[in-house]
Write a protein that holds these residues in place. Structure first.
Motif, short mmCIF file in Angstrom:
data_model
loop_
_atom_site.label_atom_id
_atom_site.label_comp_id
_atom_site.label_asym_id
_atom_site.label_seq_id
_atom_site.Cartn_x
_atom_site.Cartn_y
_atom_site.Cartn_z
N VAL A 1 0.80 -1.24 -0.14
CA VAL A 1 -0.06 0.03 -0.01
C VAL A 1 0.80 1.27 0.05
N VAL A 2 1.83 1.02 0.96
CA VAL A 2 2.77 2.54 0.83
C VAL A 2 3.53 2.54 -0.58
N VAL A 3 3.91 1.66 -1.10
CA VAL A 3 4.41 1.77 -2.51
C VAL A 3 3.62 2.29 -3.66
N VAL A 4 2.44 1.73 -3.65
CA VAL A 4 1.40 2.16 -4.35
C VAL A 4 0.86 3.47 -4.38
N ARG B 1 6.75 10.26 6.75
CA ARG B 1 5.36 9.84 6.41
C ARG B 1 5.13 8.43 6.05
N MET B 2 5.88 8.08 5.09
CA MET B 2 5.89 6.90 4.38
C MET B 2 5.99 5.73 5.43
N TRP C 1 1.38 2.28 10.90
CA TRP C 1 0.02 2.46 11.36
C TRP C 1 -0.69 1.04 10.48
N ILE C 2 -0.70 1.10 9.32
CA ILE C 2 -1.20 0.03 8.41
C ILE C 2 -0.71 -1.59 9.09
N ALA C 3 0.68 -1.57 9.15
CA ALA C 3 0.86 -2.94 9.68
C ALA C 3 0.32 -3.26 11.18
N ALA C 4 0.25 -2.52 11.87
CA ALA C 4 -0.21 -2.43 13.55
C ALA C 4 -1.61 -2.80 13.27
N LEU C 5 -2.47 -2.04 12.60
CA LEU C 5 -3.88 -2.03 12.69
C LEU C 5 -4.40 -3.23 12.02
N THR C 6 -3.72 -3.56 10.90
CA THR C 6 -4.15 -4.80 9.99
C THR C 6 -3.73 -5.92 10.76
#
Length: 127
Positions: free
Chosen positions: A83-86, A96-97, A103-108
């Protein structure tokens, strides 16, 4: 390990590639960047397959919570990286990246771990 029919696998891959192309177009990326982002899709799909083969030596139903967490957070980190790369834009700040990735990794990862744990608990109580 479950396998999906070839036509379904192609459909998923093409749909994901189209989504990445649309996202890249929306972000105003140059053509070369768009092609590079689209080329990441098969790598992401292959990486998820390899992650399952590498970390799921036995069925997750028989695994302990630590094995659940290791697999789910690894899968979440892979998704977060994709997601971060796209979603990366030419003006994106590296800090920010990194924060988006965390955040994405922790929440998911937390959500996937909780869902897998609840599913296993429900299956064990049904037995």
């Amino acid at each position: 390990m479950r396998t999906m029919p070839t036509t379904t696998a192609w459909l998923v891959s093409i749909t994901l590639m189209a989504g990445v192309a649309a996202t890249s177009w929306y972000l105003g990326d140059q053509a070369a960047v768009t092609v590079a982002k689209i080329a990441i899709v098969p790598l992401y799909l292959l990486a998820t397959k390899g992650l399952r083969a590498y970390l799921q030596n036995s069925s997750l139903e028989d695994a302990d919570l630590k094995a659940f967490m290791r697999f789910q957070f690894s899968e979440a980190a892979l998704l977060a990286a994709f997601v971060v790369v796209v979603a990366a834009h030419a003006n994106s700040a590296a800090s920010r990246m990194v924060m988006d990735f965390v955040w994405i990794a922790a929440l998911t990862g937390g959500t996937l771990t909780a869902a897998a744990w609840l599913r296993q608990r429900r299956q064990n109580s049904a037995k």
